[in-house]
Design a protein around this motif. Sequence first.
Motif, short mmCIF file in Angstrom:
data_model
loop_
_atom_site.label_atom_id
_atom_site.label_comp_id
_atom_site.label_asym_id
_atom_site.label_seq_id
_atom_site.Cartn_x
_atom_site.Cartn_y
_atom_site.Cartn_z
N UNK A 1 36.35 49.44 43.62
CA UNK A 1 35.35 48.81 43.33
C UNK A 1 35.84 47.92 42.82
N UNK A 2 35.99 46.49 43.58
CA UNK A 2 36.29 45.97 42.16
C UNK A 2 35.78 44.75 41.61
N UNK A 3 35.97 44.44 40.85
CA UNK A 3 34.87 43.52 39.41
C UNK A 3 35.86 42.05 39.09
N UNK A 4 35.01 41.07 39.22
CA UNK A 4 35.69 39.68 38.90
C UNK A 4 34.31 39.18 37.54
N UNK A 5 35.20 39.50 36.16
CA UNK A 5 34.22 38.77 35.08
C UNK A 5 32.73 40.39 34.67
N UNK B 1 40.07 40.47 36.99
CA UNK B 1 39.74 40.50 38.17
C UNK B 1 40.43 42.54 38.37
N UNK B 2 39.30 43.30 38.71
CA UNK B 2 39.52 44.83 38.14
C UNK B 2 39.69 45.74 39.49
N UNK B 3 40.18 46.26 39.47
CA UNK B 3 40.48 47.28 40.50
C UNK B 3 39.70 48.69 40.36
N UNK C 1 39.70 55.85 37.45
CA UNK C 1 40.20 55.18 35.99
C UNK C 1 40.14 53.05 36.96
N UNK C 2 41.24 52.28 36.27
CA UNK C 2 41.21 51.18 36.78
C UNK C 2 42.75 50.47 36.37
N UNK C 3 42.93 49.24 37.01
CA UNK C 3 43.75 48.02 36.16
C UNK C 3 43.06 47.32 36.39
N UNK C 4 43.37 46.36 35.26
CA UNK C 4 42.92 44.57 35.37
C UNK C 4 43.50 44.23 35.48
N UNK C 5 43.24 42.16 36.10
CA UNK C 5 44.69 41.31 35.91
C UNK C 5 43.58 40.54 34.93
N UNK C 6 44.37 39.41 34.82
CA UNK C 6 43.91 37.98 34.42
C UNK C 6 44.88 36.90 35.24
N UNK C 7 43.98 36.21 36.09
CA UNK C 7 44.22 35.68 36.19
C UNK C 7 43.93 33.99 35.99
N UNK C 8 45.02 32.70 36.00
CA UNK C 8 44.61 31.78 35.42
C UNK C 8 42.95 30.94 36.97
#
Length: 316
Positions: free
Chosen positions: A199-203, A272-274, A158-165
Amino acid sequence: MSESKQDIMRFPPSKITDVAKALSGDLRVRILEALGDTQLSVTQLAEALGVAQPTVSINIQILEQAGLVVTAQGSNREKLCSVSCRSILLELPSRPGDGLHKTEEIRMPIGMYSLCSVQPPCGMANRDGLIIGSTDDPRAFYMPERTDAALLWFSGAGYVEYRFPNPMPPGVSIDELRLRAELCSEAPSFRMDYPSDITVFVNDLPIGTWTSPGDFGDRKGKLTPDRWTSGTEYGVLTEWSVRADGSYVNGARAAATTLERLSLKYNQPIRLRFEIREDADNRRGINLFGSAFGDHPQDIVLSFIRFKEHQEGKES
């Protein structure tokens, strides 16, 4: 001391905001007036100004961070305060990025995710250790109260995804994007030996996988509320970073993703996603800790770092 106070203190553009904030409060200006050319303790300032000592302490801290006040410890361990100078000179910014600090940080509460995919066992707790919604009900992850989460967990993949400015203005590049978070695996109750590949994903690009050794509950977390008795107590403060030559986890090379490939744009959010991937060798979920849970008083911290001054748009 008096002679040094007659000197002009020069502040670079990156300090303008700090200085302006320090000087914007009437009480802080009164503190500077009270100090004058002398040195006073926090207690003496509180008596002179007629305000509570904790209030003076908070405002002294703001002045100290701005560089306008210096403090020292007196013989009775009380903080002694004095002004750092009598005049200041502010250098105005002359090109994009001048007004930024070398490191700009954005702190994201763990409950402020924009997307998620979770399965039970799962849940969230607030800073008081109270469950948000119902345990093992994925619907709780869509409740408005999720923004108060200080701990969240889910099992399996699974995952949680955040949006950073993006705080960087157009034409200003960075040398490193750095992420710090406290986290661990998710087991029933807790289990010290229970690896999970996080795993961390960015964009949508992977920047590295960290294998959590387990779900830690052998002792009380330094910040975990006393009423919390559900097993997981603390995590490991883990760092991901992306540079020009690739991505790193805790300083070790972890992926080929570079800053250039991330295509960071000032007017677009950074996603940004964990994630615990479906194809991971160890699919044992995640516990993600906020500033009021675990061992470290921080939420998710994303740092934008410049090691040197960039000269975009400036003539050589």
